[in-house]
Design a protein around this motif. Structure first.
Motif, PDB file in Angstrom:
ATOM      1  N   ALA A  63      -7.708   4.572   3.702  1.00  0.00           N
ATOM      2  CA  ALA A  63      -6.414   4.426   4.385  1.00  0.00           C
ATOM      3  C   ALA A  63      -5.749   5.794   4.543  1.00  0.00           C
ATOM      4  O   ALA A  63      -4.637   6.014   4.051  1.00  0.00           O
ATOM      5  CB  ALA A  63      -5.515   3.467   3.602  1.00  0.00           C
ATOM      6  N   ALA A 101      -5.641  -2.347   2.782  1.00  0.00           N
ATOM      7  CA  ALA A 101      -5.784  -0.894   2.890  1.00  0.00           C
ATOM      8  C   ALA A 101      -6.833  -0.345   1.945  1.00  0.00           C
ATOM      9  O   ALA A 101      -7.591   0.558   2.305  1.00  0.00           O
ATOM     10  CB  ALA A 101      -4.438  -0.216   2.623  1.00  0.00           C
ATOM     11  N   ILE A 134       1.307  -2.036   5.544  1.00  0.00           N
ATOM     12  CA  ILE A 134       0.056  -2.726   5.217  1.00  0.00           C
ATOM     13  C   ILE A 134      -0.008  -3.014   3.722  1.00  0.00           C
ATOM     14  O   ILE A 134       0.468  -2.230   2.901  1.00  0.00           O
ATOM     15  CB  ILE A 134      -1.162  -1.880   5.678  1.00  0.00           C
ATOM     16  CG1 ILE A 134      -2.469  -2.648   5.467  1.00  0.00           C
ATOM     17  CG2 ILE A 134      -1.181  -0.531   4.983  1.00  0.00           C
ATOM     18  CD1 ILE A 134      -3.680  -1.958   6.097  1.00  0.00           C
ATOM     19  N   MET A 161      -7.650   6.120  -1.307  1.00  0.00           N
ATOM     20  CA  MET A 161      -6.751   6.020  -0.166  1.00  0.00           C
ATOM     21  C   MET A 161      -7.133   7.027   0.913  1.00  0.00           C
ATOM     22  O   MET A 161      -7.069   6.721   2.113  1.00  0.00           O
ATOM     23  CB  MET A 161      -5.309   6.249  -0.615  1.00  0.00           C
ATOM     24  CG  MET A 161      -4.717   5.118  -1.442  1.00  0.00           C
ATOM     25  SD  MET A 161      -4.505   3.571  -0.514  1.00  0.00           S
ATOM     26  CE  MET A 161      -3.169   4.014   0.598  1.00  0.00           C
ATOM     27  N   VAL A 172      -2.102   6.016   5.847  1.00  0.00           N
ATOM     28  CA  VAL A 172      -1.077   5.622   4.889  1.00  0.00           C
ATOM     29  C   VAL A 172      -0.793   6.773   3.938  1.00  0.00           C
ATOM     30  O   VAL A 172       0.363   7.144   3.698  1.00  0.00           O
ATOM     31  CB  VAL A 172      -1.503   4.358   4.092  1.00  0.00           C
ATOM     32  CG1 VAL A 172      -0.478   4.039   2.998  1.00  0.00           C
ATOM     33  CG2 VAL A 172      -1.675   3.175   5.027  1.00  0.00           C
ATOM     34  N   ALA A 216       0.823  -1.213   0.000  1.00  0.00           N
ATOM     35  CA  ALA A 216       0.000   0.000   0.000  1.00  0.00           C
ATOM     36  C   ALA A 216       0.859   1.266   0.000  1.00  0.00           C
ATOM     37  O   ALA A 216       0.658   2.155  -0.848  1.00  0.00           O
ATOM     38  CB  ALA A 216      -0.982  -0.007   1.167  1.00  0.00           C
TER      39      ALA A 216
END
Length: 353
Positions: free
Chosen positions: A214, A247, A242, A210, A217, A91
């Motif tokens: 996530a 993710a 991850i 994302m 991240v 990720a």
């Protein structure tokens, strides 16, 4: 196909400990030739170059393998090598590559492919499949390539997508590597595909997804990139480690944003010696003689090409000879080599890692 607007990211990471002793810290799986005639990374770059121009191919690798990766890529005309200061899984690696591509080309569409898989097909079939994935990506969805399962394999993840034989299909769910009984059920059901880990997306869509699924991240990668032209190693080390499956893919699929495209060609992830043996018919090695040893196979490094081997009275045995180390195991246990590798340093053989 060669579509200049498409970018291809080749992920050259991981240690491949389940292919020890051929794979080592300084010689991971993607740098090995496992009987295909060239290192797996080189094959992956060649496939990428069939899709786009050399300046649109990007290889992501670790600091420890940068020199070897850069040299191999340069021989094929590829100069974009993105080096992670430390391994943070797929990720962060893909987030990093996508941000860098988007900085130069905000409307870019991207294909991501592992460097260590074996794919055997003609350019037309490969390019047709990638064209379909790129079309899905341009529409705003994440595309994943699924491989029709031919056996109940417990070494692969699965994609559930009923009706995928009729064309691109919404993914219902992603499944972790199953036990044998579950894998057999998947095969019988007919609506499960192997997860090839080959994906496509638009840069903008990926970064938006994302941010939703996530955010730590994404913000962590952005922080590591904000200091200078170099990736800040301290900030990078704080990015959550991850896989992109957890993710982004799983939550995006639950929200209906992932589409699977079938890849109808020979594909294999040599994740274990057993998988390698199934693919290469390694029992036909010219320096191996077997007697009452059905299913027994050999991988020998070219450096020991003069050595000859016999296996007598042992079924399903795998022998790997790299000159400085010999592995003897069963096909059944070959998937659990991490347990063996973890003990090698304790035995005083750290030089073999």
């Amino acid at each position: 196909m060669n579509t200049p607007s498409a970018h291809v990211v080749v992920l050259a990471g991981g240690s491949g400990t389940r292919l020890w002793p051929a794979s080592r810290h300084d010689r991971p799986k993607f740098l090995l030739d496992l009987g295909t005639g060239e290192p797996l990374l080189e094959s992956a770059i060649r496939r990428a170059l069939s899709l786009t121009s050399p300046d649109h191919v990007h290889v992501v690798t670790g600091a420890g393998h940068e020199a070897q990766t850069r040299a191999m890529a340069k021989r094929l005309g590829v100069t974009s090598v993105i080096t992670e200061p430390s391994a943070r899984d797929t990720a962060p690696a893909l987030c990093l590559a996508t941000i860098l591509i988007a900085q130069a080309e905000p409307e870019a569409v991207i294909i991501s492919t592992p460097a260590d898989h074996v794919i055997e097909t003609d350019d037309d079939r490969w390019n047709d499949t990638m064209s379909t994935m790129l079309a899905v990506a341009r529409g705003g969805d994440v595309a994943c390539m699924g491989i029709p399962a031919t056996r109940p394999d417990t070494a692969y993840g699965y994609i559930q997508a009923p009706g995928s034989e009729n064309g691109p299909t919404r993914v219902t769910s992603f499944k972790e590597k199953p036990d044998l009984a579950t894998a057999q059920n998947y095969l019988s059901a007919g609506d499960y595909l192997w997860n090839s880990a080959i994906m496509s997306w638009s840069a903008q869509s990926f970064l938006q997804q994302m941010a939703i699924h996530a955010p730590t991240v994404l913000s962590g990668v952005q922080e590591a990139m904000a200091v200078s032209d170099q990736i800040d190693s301290d900030a990078w080390a704080r990015v959550p480690r991850i896989a992109v499956d957890y993710a982004l893919l799983e939550p995006a699929a639950a929200a209906g944003g992932v589409v699977v495209v079938r890849g109808s060609f020979d594909w294999e992830d040599f994740g274990t010696w057993d998988a390698w043996a199934n693919r290469t018919q390694a029992e036909l090695h010219p320096h191996l003689m077997t007697v009452q040893a059905e299913g027994s196979v050999l991988h020998a490094d070219p450096a020991v090409s003069g050595r000859r081997y016999t296996i007598f009275g042992l079924q399903d045995v795998i022998v790997v000879d790299t000159g400085d180390a010999v592995l003897i195991t069963s096909r059944e246990h070959s998937a659990n080599l991490k347990e063996l590798v973890a003990r090698i340093s304790d035995h005083g053989w750290g030089d073999l890692l």
